[in-house]
Design an enzyme around this catalytic site. Sequence first.
Site, short mmCIF file in Angstrom:
data_model
loop_
_atom_site.label_atom_id
_atom_site.label_comp_id
_atom_site.label_asym_id
_atom_site.label_seq_id
_atom_site.Cartn_x
_atom_site.Cartn_y
_atom_site.Cartn_z
CB CYS A 197 4.78 -1.74 -5.85
SG CYS A 197 4.89 -1.75 -7.64
CG ASP A 200 0.94 -2.05 -3.83
OD1 ASP A 200 0.73 -0.88 -4.20
OD2 ASP A 200 1.52 -2.90 -4.54
CB VAL A 255 -6.68 -20.96 9.87
CG1 VAL A 255 -7.75 -19.89 9.77
CG2 VAL A 255 -5.29 -20.32 9.99
CD GLU A 256 -4.27 -18.88 16.76
OE1 GLU A 256 -4.89 -18.03 17.45
OE2 GLU A 256 -3.23 -18.60 16.11
CG HIS A 259 -2.69 -5.19 -6.75
ND1 HIS A 259 -1.55 -4.81 -6.09
CD2 HIS A 259 -3.39 -4.03 -6.94
CE1 HIS A 259 -1.54 -3.50 -5.89
NE2 HIS A 259 -2.65 -3.01 -6.40
#
Lengths: 154, 154, 154, 154, 154, 154, 154, 154, 154, 154
Positions: I52, I59, I74-75, I93
Amino acid sequence: MSNDIYENLSQLGGSSPMPASPEEATLETVPNPRPGSDYLVRFTCPEFTSLCPVTGQPDFAHLVLDYVPARLLVESKSLKLYLHSFRNHPGFHEDCTVGIAERLIEELQPKWLRLGGYWYPRGGIPIDVFFQSGKPPQNLWIPDHGVQPYRGRG
Amino acid sequence: MSNDIYENLSQLGGSSPMPASPEEATLETVPNPRPGSDYLVRFTCPEFTSLCPVTGQPDFAHLVLDYVPARLLVESKSLKLYLHSFRNHPGFHEDCTVGIAERLIEELQPKWLRLGGYWYPRGGIPIDVFFQSGKPPQNLWIPDHGVQPYRGRG
Amino acid sequence: MSNDIYENLSQLGGSSPMPASPEEATLETVPNPRPGSDYLVRFTCPEFTSLCPVTGQPDFAHLVLDYVPARLLVESKSLKLYLHSFRNHPGFHEDCTVGIAERLIEELQPKWLRLGGYWYPRGGIPIDVFFQSGKPPQNLWIPDHGVQPYRGRG
Amino acid sequence: MSNDIYENLSQLGGSSPMPASPEEATLETVPNPRPGSDYLVRFTCPEFTSLCPVTGQPDFAHLVLDYVPARLLVESKSLKLYLHSFRNHPGFHEDCTVGIAERLIEELQPKWLRLGGYWYPRGGIPIDVFFQSGKPPQNLWIPDHGVQPYRGRG
Amino acid sequence: MSNDIYENLSQLGGSSPMPASPEEATLETVPNPRPGSDYLVRFTCPEFTSLCPVTGQPDFAHLVLDYVPARLLVESKSLKLYLHSFRNHPGFHEDCTVGIAERLIEELQPKWLRLGGYWYPRGGIPIDVFFQSGKPPQNLWIPDHGVQPYRGRG
Amino acid sequence: MSNDIYENLSQLGGSSPMPASPEEATLETVPNPRPGSDYLVRFTCPEFTSLCPVTGQPDFAHLVLDYVPARLLVESKSLKLYLHSFRNHPGFHEDCTVGIAERLIEELQPKWLRLGGYWYPRGGIPIDVFFQSGKPPQNLWIPDHGVQPYRGRG
Amino acid sequence: MSNDIYENLSQLGGSSPMPASPEEATLETVPNPRPGSDYLVRFTCPEFTSLCPVTGQPDFAHLVLDYVPARLLVESKSLKLYLHSFRNHPGFHEDCTVGIAERLIEELQPKWLRLGGYWYPRGGIPIDVFFQSGKPPQNLWIPDHGVQPYRGRG
Amino acid sequence: MSNDIYENLSQLGGSSPMPASPEEATLETVPNPRPGSDYLVRFTCPEFTSLCPVTGQPDFAHLVLDYVPARLLVESKSLKLYLHSFRNHPGFHEDCTVGIAERLIEELQPKWLRLGGYWYPRGGIPIDVFFQSGKPPQNLWIPDHGVQPYRGRG
Amino acid sequence: MSNDIYENLSQLGGSSPMPASPEEATLETVPNPRPGSDYLVRFTCPEFTSLCPVTGQPDFAHLVLDYVPARLLVESKSLKLYLHSFRNHPGFHEDCTVGIAERLIEELQPKWLRLGGYWYPRGGIPIDVFFQSGKPPQNLWIPDHGVQPYRGRG
Amino acid sequence: MSNDIYENLSQLGGSSPMPASPEEATLETVPNPRPGSDYLVRFTCPEFTSLCPVTGQPDFAHLVLDYVPARLLVESKSLKLYLHSFRNHPGFHEDCTVGIAERLIEELQPKWLRLGGYWYPRGGIPIDVFFQSGKPPQNLWIPDHGVQPYRGRG
Ligand SMILES: [Ca+2]
Ligand SMILES: [Ca+2]
Ligand SMILES: [Ca+2]
Ligand SMILES: [Ca+2]
Ligand SMILES: [Ca+2]
Ligand SMILES: [Ca+2]
Ligand SMILES: [Ca+2]
Ligand SMILES: [Ca+2]
Ligand SMILES: [Ca+2]
Ligand SMILES: [Ca+2]
Ligand SMILES: [Ca+2]
Ligand SMILES: [Ca+2]
Ligand SMILES: [Ca+2]
Ligand SMILES: [Ca+2]
Ligand SMILES: [Ca+2]
Ligand SMILES: [Ca+2]
């Protein structure tokens, strides 16, 4: 806890080949860092497969292993490789399940061990096999497995 | 475990006709490969149907069988055929459930046996029948069936 | 099991009128076909309604009845009609639940009986009543009801 | 709605014998009491069994039928007897499911009909068959079946 | 529907050896008995395993196959054997999943096909692959898979 | 059971104001209509809120109360009002939960009482408090609460 | 919103007798406090019972009502009493469900209304009836009912 | 209970920095307001993370702590900070779990303590560690954790 | 598919250090082996934690990433390391969730991308963030996430 | 994103008193850090309580708020305090729910907003209120709330 106990492990970290059979699989152990306590270690292994000795077709199972370490812990990667070694192994449900338990008892010499084998259905009927090495140590805490029952469809 | 124990089985592998009645069904057995241990074998059988002796209408049940083998294991395909043999058999819920248990006890002579019959509702009210052959062997591990309760709708 | 035991039943099969009150309801019984065993019979009755004695408003409950038959089984249709007879009966939750159990004990003289009453919420708070006739017979197998708890919303 | 529409029903109320085959089963209908509306009627039938045409072994399915009545409703007891008539009928999963739907379409002439067949696993793999008679009537409300997916064990 | 359509099947009924690789597996087909309708056939296959091409370690997946047959149905036992043939096959998740779909499309020439691959976690992160051959046929009914999401623990 | 036992209740039926604090709340009782039996009464109270004594912020809890009545039953509306009286009451989780139990024990003098407080999370960590007045009466039947565990997200 | 809109209600607050039939039940309404918006109000009514017009036996249903108010809201206590008025009313499932919807439409003149009737099983087969008054208003948000499907046992 | 017992707390209310290691974390306590009773306090902590001592990669666990306070309660914010202090701490699953329990026992001197560590899967196999300090105090009520088992996918 | 596409990967197989910040994390890619199809790849990542920015406290989130590859995949190990790089990163968030999505879009240039962030509750209220890069490609199949909603307790 | 946007917040971090009424509650906002995207923010608020304007008794609800920020985000602590301000506020279910939505729309001027109010049952019947500010922005992703329906008991 010092990490030296892991010094002699050959499989941890590196990329280990899958053993060709249970006999060829090596179970590695480390000293129990808390030998004075009775605590339970549970491994949940939903990725198990072997072969039917009659038809040669694959069988699948969801295994849950509980044990109370004495002097030794099983190293988890070697446990994984041991379970994978059944991939080309023919064996009946009851025999595989109890056999795995017996091998682990022999190698770990635990205070107590329990193995639940939840096998996928054949002929519409799944078989579960529930083995334990004897009466659990007094004062031990052993939560239920909580594996959802089979119900067909609907 | 050698596979010879399966040599005398007549139903395994081939395509077996459904027996016309429970009396005509043959339960086949194999030697218990681990007679020195008390372990539990559970069969879950969601495909069971019989007939109501009063109305002739079909009844359905979900059966769960637990037993501790002594000298013999029941062969699973012959168990399936035995259960299928109730398809044209008239019998009340309590009677079918307890009758199946008694037949299995007679043929397997297990150390212990338990049968749960979860019958589909009639008149809005399902009946369950829970039978066991006596006090479970000491130190045995017997997980709950965990069959979800009936709740009507909503 | 011969079917003669059902010969004297007046309600089975035909269309029976709903009794006007619990007092007018007749519980019919049949001889226990397996009197030598302690087994459990469970009826799940999600269709129960009575009246609040103070406000006259309907109350609803989900009932689960467990009993171990001695000499007699309750015939399930007469049980259904007995439960329906509470439709116009005023009674408090605790009283209805325990009263049903007592009536069944009186008529069936079972080895043991248990009744769970799961009542729908009033004032945001549901009441459950859990009654049993005493300590269960030794070696009996009594699975949990497993009725999901109330949780309001969310 | 007057009850006269039920006057000609032969199966309702009495005890009807189970038809020996689908061909011998009679589907009875009653006039739709609300022919001006498009509403959906859903029957959930977890008690269905037929025979495998190759092996003669029993098959089981959980069926969910949805339809929008036009001029006729199907009477539910005759629907039950029709489904029971498959008990000794050999048929493949796809064929039984679509065949039931076609028979109902032929007899009910509904505005729309949908049948989901959720078959119990064979060879570890359950088959579902999802049939509908065409695009649903505009503005109709058709909730999901919500049948839980099959997952093997674990 | 006549059973002749099954006449030429070589794998059904007998005990078939597991093919050594996907290339060696034969997918058998039967004529679609209902070619005039667009209906969906769903196979749920929780028993799938292949090998990681980099590490040689086993991978596991839960597959759900949906298709709308055109002229041909896939015979379910040959589908099972085809899926088992990946047991010793190295392949990445995305590649296996899409490759299976493409093979089925090539052999069945279905009106439409969808394959969901729900792979077991590696590195704490499971991968799902969702493939479909194009826009679904109009008016088709395709219920959700409803496979429960992965959630780690707790 | 005669209804006279409810004659002296002041809160039942009418519209009662919410008490300003637990001290001002009156718990009303009625004679136990079945004082000869040990049965369990369970109240599930998902609508509970109090205040944090440090921050003044609201706290929420789901309470489940179990007790075995001796001479008295608690009247459910007065229980509801008592619980509502905590709305402006500052108190820690452990203290509120045990305090409620103690107040009920004092007023009801039950044979046994148990209170489970399932508090909503603060700081990402919910607290549960499980209190009982002592060893349960022998032969009592006390189903699990079955409240689903907290799991954060996912 | 001023509370005056509730001034003319005769049933709210006091203790109202249960109406003897649907015809005798009065549905009370209040002005919609937000007539400029299309929002959905959902009532979930798991406490519904009526009588079978053929056998006189009780039927039970779980009802879920959705509507978009126009000028009027239904007062919830009068809705409850209206639903309770079916307690001694004979009516078929389809007829009761659609009839309730039509009565509400007539009295509330809502922008849109939907009623789902989830009836308890008879003959092992539950019936659901899904009615809506027409195409939902554009831009309305209507979450699924999410009522769990019926599944028999297991 | 007077609030003075919280007077000496340094972390409650204010914004406290996350301790850099477990050693630097301070567990604060308050006097048990109900020292005469054996009651259980449960903390559910789904937000736990540490580091693998071999690879340095993050590990995650869901922890559930149960204890019976003697003279002291643990203050919940300091517990949260203590758990957060493992964020950069390398440690094996068994060691972290048992180590946390031992630290809490040392500082709280509880009558009894139990810690369940439900670790996220590594290599497809999650490990659970179940520790308790000894036999639970007689007459204590300890509901199951009810944490859902791991099941891979499907 | 040839495995050459993995040749240039630096992180796969070996033991890679956790990047100190998102900026230092390298996302590795491989060529899409099926660039002609629009298929969905879903990663479920229940092991995410950041800080945070106001309080410095940890968080936690459960992330579900969906994307339709264009030229690149994406690997997965580099994705895992990228997510782990937020361990010491302060961010709100909404900002973390959308930022991760934007980074992936920039590096993968996918046809479409969606990211759901299910954050653990703070102040009793969890926040979810649902981002997608635009309208999904036509004909794509995108199953629901099915993440269970938050409900507090009970 | 710079943290300056939080500079003017008065409630974040410190300990803020609970506002005495919705009118006295201040909703604080921060600039939307991603104003170029249409993304959804969901708050799940299971801790809501207000008062019944007729009886003065507490009401409880589980609220789920979805909105698409335009220029402003709502600060989550001020949202919590705003919701808590209904603690002593009398209001009907429909009115509270829609009123909260309108207040948020007024202050946030979001591109779109949706509020679901899931109220605890009164008189055995819970009310849900589903409001949205209009048609959702095109291309937005809005997962279902998935709140489990109410079902009474059983
Ligand atoms: Ca099978
Ligand atoms: Ca029935
Ligand atoms: Ca249990
Ligand atoms: Ca209530
Ligand atoms: Ca709740
Ligand atoms: Ca199978
Ligand atoms: Ca993993
Ligand atoms: Ca989690
Ligand atoms: Ca859905
Ligand atoms: Ca079933
Ligand atoms: Ca793993
Ligand atoms: Ca439990
Ligand atoms: Ca599985
Ligand atoms: Ca929190
Ligand atoms: Ca209520
Ligand atoms: Ca119910």
